[in-house]
Structures are given as structure tokens and as C-alpha cells.
Design a protein around this motif. Structure first.
Motif, mmCIF file in Angstrom:
data_model
loop_
_atom_site.group_PDB
_atom_site.id
_atom_site.type_symbol
_atom_site.label_atom_id
_atom_site.label_comp_id
_atom_site.label_asym_id
_atom_site.label_seq_id
_atom_site.Cartn_x
_atom_site.Cartn_y
_atom_site.Cartn_z
ATOM 1 N N ASN A 1 -11.932 6.171 -1.352
ATOM 2 C CA ASN A 1 -12.108 5.162 -0.308
ATOM 3 C C ASN A 1 -13.449 4.439 -0.440
ATOM 4 N N TYR B 1 -10.758 12.048 -1.888
ATOM 5 C CA TYR B 1 -10.379 10.981 -0.959
ATOM 6 C C TYR B 1 -11.602 10.183 -0.512
ATOM 7 N N LYS C 1 0.837 -1.196 0.000
ATOM 8 C CA LYS C 1 0.000 0.000 0.000
ATOM 9 C C LYS C 1 0.875 1.250 0.000
ATOM 10 N N HIS C 2 0.449 2.220 -0.761
ATOM 11 C CA HIS C 2 1.137 3.504 -0.821
ATOM 12 C C HIS C 2 0.219 4.565 -0.236
ATOM 13 N N THR C 3 0.808 5.633 0.242
ATOM 14 C CA THR C 3 -0.019 6.719 0.760
ATOM 15 C C THR C 3 -0.705 7.419 -0.405
ATOM 16 N N LEU C 4 -1.872 7.978 -0.125
ATOM 17 C CA LEU C 4 -2.598 8.694 -1.166
ATOM 18 C C LEU C 4 -1.906 10.020 -1.446
ATOM 19 N N PRO C 5 -2.019 10.501 -2.674
ATOM 20 C CA PRO C 5 -1.326 11.741 -3.037
ATOM 21 C C PRO C 5 -1.889 12.948 -2.277
ATOM 22 N N PRO C 6 -1.023 13.806 -1.770
ATOM 23 C CA PRO C 6 -1.513 14.983 -1.046
ATOM 24 C C PRO C 6 -2.000 16.070 -1.999
#
Length: 104
Positions: free
Chosen positions: A48, A44, A32-37
Motif C-alpha cells: 500500500n 500489505y 481492482k482485485h482484493t489482495l491475496p490472503p
């Protein structure tokens, strides 16, 4: 020349191939990667919601619910409880049915 002679040979399958076909087993989940800021909050929320709807649709298909008209809100919410996710909203339930409808 007979038609049977013109028939090409079938492609090799697992049982007829000389070398075994390698499968990706055991399955390992994707990292899993963090969602782009910097995106709007609504992005978001939608992202999700789509992920949750996909998880629920897969769980329903695995449990034998194949048609969208079989997946009532109560069925989807009880499946969510079984797989350990928060109960989905009406919008997410609608999205689950839409995913089941368009997967055919």
C-alpha cells in the motif's frame, strides 16, 4: 546511387497512415482485485505504501515538480492533501523521491 535514394520510407504516423490509429479512449481504470490472503502484515503495509508513493509521484510530475530535490516533505504532503490521500509518512516521502529519481 545517391544516398537519398537508399533512405527508407519513414513509418506511418497518425497524420500519414491510411487508416486512423485507434487509441484507448476514454480511459477506464483497471478493475481492482482484493489482495491475496495469507501474507505477512508487513507485505500489505509495503504494498500500500508503494501504491501511495506512485500516486503521489504521478501527481507531483503532473503539477510540474520533476526533480527529487524539488519534492520536499512539505510539498509531497500538500500534494497528498490536494489529491485526497492521507498525509504520507517520512518513509513514503522518501519513496516518492526515489521513484522520481529512477524514472529518468
Amino acid at each position: 546511387m545517391p544516398a537519398a535514394a537508399l533512405k527508407s520510407k519513414p513509418l506511418p504516423t497518425q497524420s500519414t497512415v491510411q487508416h486512423p490509429v485507434l487509441l484507448d479512449l476514454p480511459y477506464a481504470p483497471v478493475v481492482k482485485h482484493t489482495l491475496p490472503p495469507g501474507r505477512p502484515r508487513e507485505w500489505y503495509v509495503t504494498h500500500n505504501r508503494r501504491l501511495k508513493a506512485m500516486r503521489l509521484a504521478i501527481a507531483l510530475l503532473d503539477s510540474g515538480v520533476y526533480m527529487p530535490n524539488q519534492a520536499r516533505n512539505e510539498t509531497i504532503r500538500s500534494t497528498a492533501e490536494v489529491i485526497g490521500v492521507h498525509p504520507p509518512s517520512d518513509t513514503t516521502c522518501h519513496m516518492v523521491r526515489a521513484l522520481m529519481r529512477y524514472s529518468r
